[in-house]
Design an enzyme around this catalytic site. Sequence first.
Site, mmCIF file in Angstrom:
data_model
loop_
_atom_site.group_PDB
_atom_site.id
_atom_site.type_symbol
_atom_site.label_atom_id
_atom_site.label_comp_id
_atom_site.label_asym_id
_atom_site.label_seq_id
_atom_site.Cartn_x
_atom_site.Cartn_y
_atom_site.Cartn_z
ATOM 1 C CE LYS A 90 -0.898 -1.265 6.977
ATOM 2 N NZ LYS A 90 -0.831 0.129 6.504
ATOM 3 C CG ASP A 105 2.058 -1.220 4.667
ATOM 4 O OD1 ASP A 105 1.588 -0.087 4.775
ATOM 5 O OD2 ASP A 105 2.971 -1.632 5.411
ATOM 6 N N GLY A 143 15.090 4.111 3.104
ATOM 7 C CA GLY A 143 14.393 3.084 2.333
ATOM 8 C C GLY A 143 14.680 3.253 0.844
ATOM 9 C CG PHE A 144 15.923 0.397 -1.731
ATOM 10 C CD1 PHE A 144 16.557 -0.075 -0.601
ATOM 11 C CD2 PHE A 144 15.487 -0.519 -2.681
ATOM 12 C CE1 PHE A 144 16.747 -1.437 -0.411
ATOM 13 C CE2 PHE A 144 15.677 -1.880 -2.499
ATOM 14 C CZ PHE A 144 16.310 -2.344 -1.352
ATOM 15 N N GLY A 145 12.087 1.498 -1.352
ATOM 16 C CA GLY A 145 10.913 0.827 -1.925
ATOM 17 C C GLY A 145 9.997 1.789 -2.638
ATOM 18 C CB VAL A 191 6.850 4.863 0.380
ATOM 19 C CG1 VAL A 191 6.750 6.218 1.045
ATOM 20 C CG2 VAL A 191 5.545 4.086 0.541
ATOM 21 C CB ALA A 192 12.050 5.392 -0.807
ATOM 22 C CD1 TRP A 193 10.980 5.113 -8.274
ATOM 23 C CD2 TRP A 193 8.766 5.012 -7.910
ATOM 24 N NE1 TRP A 193 10.340 5.292 -9.486
ATOM 25 C CE2 TRP A 193 8.986 5.238 -9.280
ATOM 26 C CE3 TRP A 193 7.447 4.910 -7.449
ATOM 27 C CZ2 TRP A 193 7.935 5.359 -10.204
ATOM 28 C CZ3 TRP A 193 6.401 5.035 -8.353
ATOM 29 C CH2 TRP A 193 6.644 5.251 -9.710
HETATM 30 N N1 GLU Z 1 -0.468 0.944 3.260
HETATM 31 C C1 GLU Z 1 -0.796 2.298 2.957
HETATM 32 C C2 GLU Z 1 -0.964 3.088 4.230
HETATM 33 O O1 GLU Z 1 -0.280 2.812 5.199
HETATM 34 C C3 GLU Z 1 -1.953 2.421 1.972
HETATM 35 C C4 GLU Z 1 -3.220 1.747 2.381
HETATM 36 C C5 GLU Z 1 -4.300 1.728 1.302
HETATM 37 O O2 GLU Z 1 -4.077 2.248 0.224
HETATM 38 O O3 GLU Z 1 -5.361 1.197 1.599
HETATM 39 O O4 GLU Z 1 -1.716 4.019 4.333
#
Ligand code: GLU
Length: 447
Positions: A124, A164, A236-238, A240-242
């Site tokens: 990360k 992310d 949320g509304f980003g 992932v939420a979308w």
């Molecule tokens: N940030 C996303 C996660 O928490 C995706 C990570 C990625 O695609 O490498 O899994």
Amino acid sequence: MKTSVIMTRLQAKYPGEKEYLQAVQEVLESIEDVYNQHPEFEQAKIVERIVEPDRMFTFRVTWVDDNGTVQTNTGYRVQFNSAIGPYKGGLRFHSAVTPSMLKFLGFEQTFKNALTTLPMGGAKGGSDFSPKGRSDAEIMRFCQAFMLELWQCIGPDQDIPAGDVGVGGREIGYLNGMYQKLARQYHTGVLTGKGETWGGSILRPEATGFGALYFTQHVLHKAGKDIAGQKVSVSGFGNVAWGAVKKARQLGAVVVAVSGPDGVCHIKDGMTEEMNEYMLWMRSSNRDRVEDLATKFPDKVEFIPGKKSWSIPCDIALPCAFQNELDEEDAKQLKANGCWCCCEVSNMGCRPEAIHFFQSNGIIFAPGKAVNAGGVATSGLEMTQNAGHISWSAEEVDSKLHWIMKSIHEQCVKFGTRPDGTVDYVKGANVAGFMKVAQAMLEQGIV
Ligand code: GLU
């Protein structure tokens, strides 16, 4: 192995690293029994090794804003574990980013990636840079300055970052452009979440949300229910939420809430396609205000300032925003309002007390590392396409994603079924992910 002994040592060594310690505690508690049945794990000190990142890079990021003022942020990349494949995981740009946050995310990523069935290690990264209120040109300059340092640490067979919180397709574009300039490497597989015309996978933007809903469907089927007609509260509304709202609607659910740092939008009759698509503009505007949805659709959306999505009555809660966004009080309120299932889409979205409340009150709970694994799984599929210089259709990617989410659910059931036949998804996901990484570490010796 005793969780309390390891935690005491980690607390003394990393005081104040709250998120990291919370994530480690959750995993160790649920694997302790299984671990202790394997003396070979103890002999190789697998637990002591698995809780420490392989390495962490920290670097200064200096750039110039639109007023000509010099700005300095801190950038990080935590390469957590490479036992089952190259380091893989997203980049987070948010003012609250700290080494503790990225260590927790890298730790979680290691087990999540193991669940996907694909050969990816855990990592990360990110920065304390906040995109809020920044212009497109500022975002570009920041991404370029960030890559000036990061490019030395990454590569298609070494470490493959992605998006992310605060990092989507636009940011990946600027990062990739600068990587190519610096490294003079034109492999398409050094970042995932790319645009469709330059090596990106169709469906990657939707993948985390779609995968989460496929997983939710399996959870519901196992409990003898169906998602059609259920009321769903999303936070949320980003991005992932979308994606989650889009798939929930396609499956016939009624999405009654989305939220932001400013409050919650209550949509009594459910979100429409138009509202769903408007979320994309809300994210790219960098305003970070969910109230904009109510301003755009005043007849159908009520904005309630300062409240969370968990105050809106629903059947299924889908946290899609940030870690620790749902606490015990929220869990109690959800139950009082009739909620019977919570599928955590954000990484560690629920506080441990909230999870405990759900589990001891008959509310089905599934953790982020299983529910949201469709995002990184589709990144893995993007890597496969890049390595083979090929491109799959949306149908192909979707059916592979579907298969992966089904398989993650099966792993949770295998390792998490309680004597009464119900499933402890937290235990199931942690044990399944841990066993795979631990076994791989054992087979590769003391390194
Ligand atoms: N940030 C996303 C996660 O928490 C995706 C990570 C990625 O695609 O490498 O899994």
